[in-house]
Design a protein around this motif. Structure first.
Motif: not given
Length: 269
Positions: A24-31, A53-54, A59-62, A134-142
């Motif tokens: 999904r475009s804009g998703a947060t995705l654990l790979v 990333r494409d 708005d998405g985060t890997i 991606g934009p959610a990186a800090e929220r995921v990792l902090a």
């Protein structure tokens, strides 16, 4: 790289396949990925990150696991074990974990590529860190807590809160780290002592111990097969291999109930 199965994959063809799979475009995705199983990829792991990333868009985060399993108590090493008289020296000399420079181990080329990507962040756990771009990186990792390392104080729980997706590229559910979160959500899970080398505030290092859940991925393949049978996992070709996509919440919630039915507790033993 092998050229068997699927011919040549490129950034463009991978992106098209990932969209068809349902990323999904804009998703947060654990790979989780084993790129060698995708056949020949023009550009290797860099092309795969660019394709992700494409599809995800700005708005998405890997998110990837950048674990360091060798930074652990040598008494527990099995592949291979080391002599007991080495253990004190390893604990005394193992370099302290530094999220900026400590490489991940056994996590694959994609994880290392994301870890080193400009702008990527990494959590500060000496044993089971994650990196994100991606934009959610800090929220995921902090705030990745040392104890309960894959539990409620971990990036896995933050991914659950964000209703993230999980993508398995060329790997099966044995590599599906999110299923460990279900182990923490079981009542009174078995626990064990963990150890690792960490940095100190003065730039030195020390060996630390903590109590944590005893992780067990030995039945994750069976769990994943039952999860897939519910229709919760989408599977489709990616390059010369297979991609599997699922919502993380659905996988974790299913795993909690599956473990309650299929795993014995210490009281049952």
């Amino acid at each position: 790289m092998t050229t068997r199965g699927g011919g040549l994959a490129t950034r463009r063809t991978l992106a098209a396949q990932l969209r068809l799979l349902g990323v999904r475009s804009g998703a947060t995705l654990l790979v989780h990925a084993a790129l060698g199983r995708l056949g020949f990829v023009c550009g290797g792991p860099q092309a795969v990150v660019l394709a992700l990333r494409d599809v995800l868009g700005p708005d998405g985060t890997i998110v990837v696991p950048t674990h360091t399993p060798d930074n652990s108590d040598p008494a527990d090493w099995r592949n291979p074990p080391v002599p007991a008289d080495w253990w004190p020296l390893i604990r005394a000399e193992m370099p302290g974990f530094d999220p900026a420079i400590t490489p991940s181990r056994y996590m694959g080329a994609l994880a290392e590529t994301v870890r080193g990507w400009p702008g990527a962040l990494r959590s500060d756990h000496p044993h089971v860190s994650f990196a994100a771009l991606g934009p959610a990186a800090e929220r995921v990792l902090a705030g990745h807590r040392r104890a309960d390392m894959l539990g409620e104080g971990s990036p896995l729980a933050r991914l659950y809160e964000l209703d993230a997706d999980v993508l398995l590229l060329g790997v099966d559910h044995g590599a599906n780290t999110s299923l460990h979160l279900a182990e923490y959500r079981r009542p009174a899970p078995p626990r064990q002592r963990q150890g690792a080398a960490v940095r100190t505030a003065d730039g030195g290092r020390e060996w630390v111990w903590w109590d944590d859940v005893r992780l067990d991925a030995s039945d994750f393949d069976a769990l994943g097969a039952d999860l897939a049978a519910t229709g919760a996992v989408r599977a489709a070709p990616v390059g010369g291999g297979t991609g599997r996509l699922m919502r993380q919440r659905a996988a974790v919630d299913f795993a909690v109930h599956w473990m309650a039915r299929n795993r014995r507790t210490e009281d049952d033993a």
